[in-house]
Design a protein around this motif. Sequence first.
Motif, PDB file in Angstrom:
ATOM      1  N   ALA A 278       0.811  -1.213   0.000  1.00 23.15           N
ATOM      2  CA  ALA A 278       0.000   0.000   0.000  1.00 23.15           C
ATOM      3  C   ALA A 278       0.843   1.260   0.000  1.00 23.15           C
ATOM      4  O   ALA A 278       0.364   2.332  -0.372  1.00 23.15           O
ATOM      5  CB  ALA A 278      -0.936   0.004   1.217  1.00 23.15           C
ATOM      6  N   ARG A 283       1.713   1.007  -6.892  1.00 18.60           N
ATOM      7  CA  ARG A 283       0.943  -0.174  -6.477  1.00 18.60           C
ATOM      8  C   ARG A 283      -0.111  -0.580  -7.511  1.00 18.60           C
ATOM      9  O   ARG A 283      -0.366  -1.770  -7.701  1.00 18.60           O
ATOM     10  CB  ARG A 283       0.287   0.058  -5.120  1.00 18.60           C
ATOM     11  N   TRP A 308      -4.305  -4.998   1.136  1.00 15.07           N
ATOM     12  CA  TRP A 308      -3.425  -3.833   1.101  1.00 15.07           C
ATOM     13  C   TRP A 308      -2.570  -3.857   2.358  1.00 15.07           C
ATOM     14  O   TRP A 308      -3.040  -3.527   3.452  1.00 15.07           O
ATOM     15  CB  TRP A 308      -4.249  -2.546   0.983  1.00 15.07           C
ATOM     16  N   ILE A 311       0.080  -0.806   5.790  1.00 11.79           N
ATOM     17  CA  ILE A 311      -0.699   0.417   6.016  1.00 11.79           C
ATOM     18  C   ILE A 311      -0.009   1.328   7.027  1.00 11.79           C
ATOM     19  O   ILE A 311      -0.246   2.537   7.024  1.00 11.79           O
ATOM     20  CB  ILE A 311      -2.134   0.093   6.482  1.00 11.79           C
ATOM     21  N   ARG A 330     -11.495  -5.461  -0.512  1.00  5.81           N
ATOM     22  CA  ARG A 330     -10.170  -5.120  -0.012  1.00  5.81           C
ATOM     23  C   ARG A 330     -10.143  -5.220   1.504  1.00  5.81           C
ATOM     24  O   ARG A 330     -11.138  -4.938   2.169  1.00  5.81           O
ATOM     25  CB  ARG A 330      -9.774  -3.687  -0.377  1.00  5.81           C
ATOM     26  N   PHE A 332      -7.418  -3.867   4.536  1.00  5.11           N
ATOM     27  CA  PHE A 332      -6.242  -3.044   4.790  1.00  5.11           C
ATOM     28  C   PHE A 332      -5.580  -3.509   6.082  1.00  5.11           C
ATOM     29  O   PHE A 332      -6.201  -3.478   7.154  1.00  5.11           O
ATOM     30  CB  PHE A 332      -6.636  -1.564   4.896  1.00  5.11           C
TER      31      PHE A 332
END
Length: 382
Positions: A278, A283, A308, A311, A330, A332
């Motif tokens: 991320a 990306r 992702w 982070i 998604r 994170f």
Amino acid sequence: MRAALVGLDFGKGDFAASLEELGLLAKSAGALPVVTIIGKRSSPDPALYVGSGKAQEILQAVTDNGIEIVIFNHALSPAQQRNLERVLKVRVVDRTSLILDIFAQRAQSHEGKVQVELAQLQHLATRLIRGWTHLERQKGGIGLRGPGETQLETDRRLIGERVKMLRAKLGRLQRQHATQRRARNRNKTLSISLVGYTNAGKSTLFNTMTKANVYAANQLFATLDTTSRRVYLGEVGSVVLSDTVGFIRELPHQLVAAFRATLEETVHADLLLHVVDAASPTRLEQIEEVNAVLREIGADHIPQILVWNKIDAAGLDPAVERDEYDKIRRVFISAQTGEGLDLLRSAIAEFAESSQAEEPDDAHVMDGDDLRFNAYRQHTNQ
């Protein structure tokens, strides 16, 4: 080893990011990039790739900086590589050879070493003439078959025999993998593969989720060998999680072909966790590069969840995003700090519950899921 990096901008893709990646590849191979030479062309020069003027500029940089090796950010033909070495008086390596060298250094398991050797031999077979130019003879009559041609024929035959033997070995390994997969299918065990761009954090995530000790480092291609472990997900039970080799721009086709035995785990997975860095400014391009390789190996139909990662470095918070079908799109997380891993486990459990509830006994992946995931996968690079 002091290295000069060479890259030409043909007006396609992210040239700066590709060149930066070449520097990381060079360092991963053990080289020390000292100078970078760039240029622009509409198309490669047939003889020297860069043209005679740029070749002289590179020669000057080699002389001024004590360069021992010149690394091109492109695939060179055998003739171009030979011509460049004649001009530059140092070893010339292209992007394909560089990646092959890194793979040769990193392969640990027997299977990984076999796959790397196969890829190297297939690459070498196209370049045998480089070592025998002083013995070349023209074909065409009695007495004109020189020792150079004889030696080339011998080398090609020996390489051909070795390639045949390595392919047979990989065939046996593929059959072993198939047997293991059939056993998992009989037990209704969900198979999940981690895929992603190299250095996206797949091995760190794998170690965190499985409490394994797979080698993980902040370098390209830290992992070459597929490792699988069981992960317990509460009411869902156990799933099999596999860590795989990372992908990269212009991944040599020889490697994709040679690593097909390793990538079989990806092709036959029920779910792909597509790990994304991320914090990387490229990306979105990396996501597309990974999807391109998945298409090449026939794994583009498998449901994906974009993970992702990193982070903490990107300044993002743990979160889950869903698509219009209420499927998780998604997650994170930070594999390093553990942030968001509970969300990822819940996402996997949700997919597993959905598969168990809806998948027919004799189906590998539910058709409806395929359609829904294909529908939202077109949004993955937004």
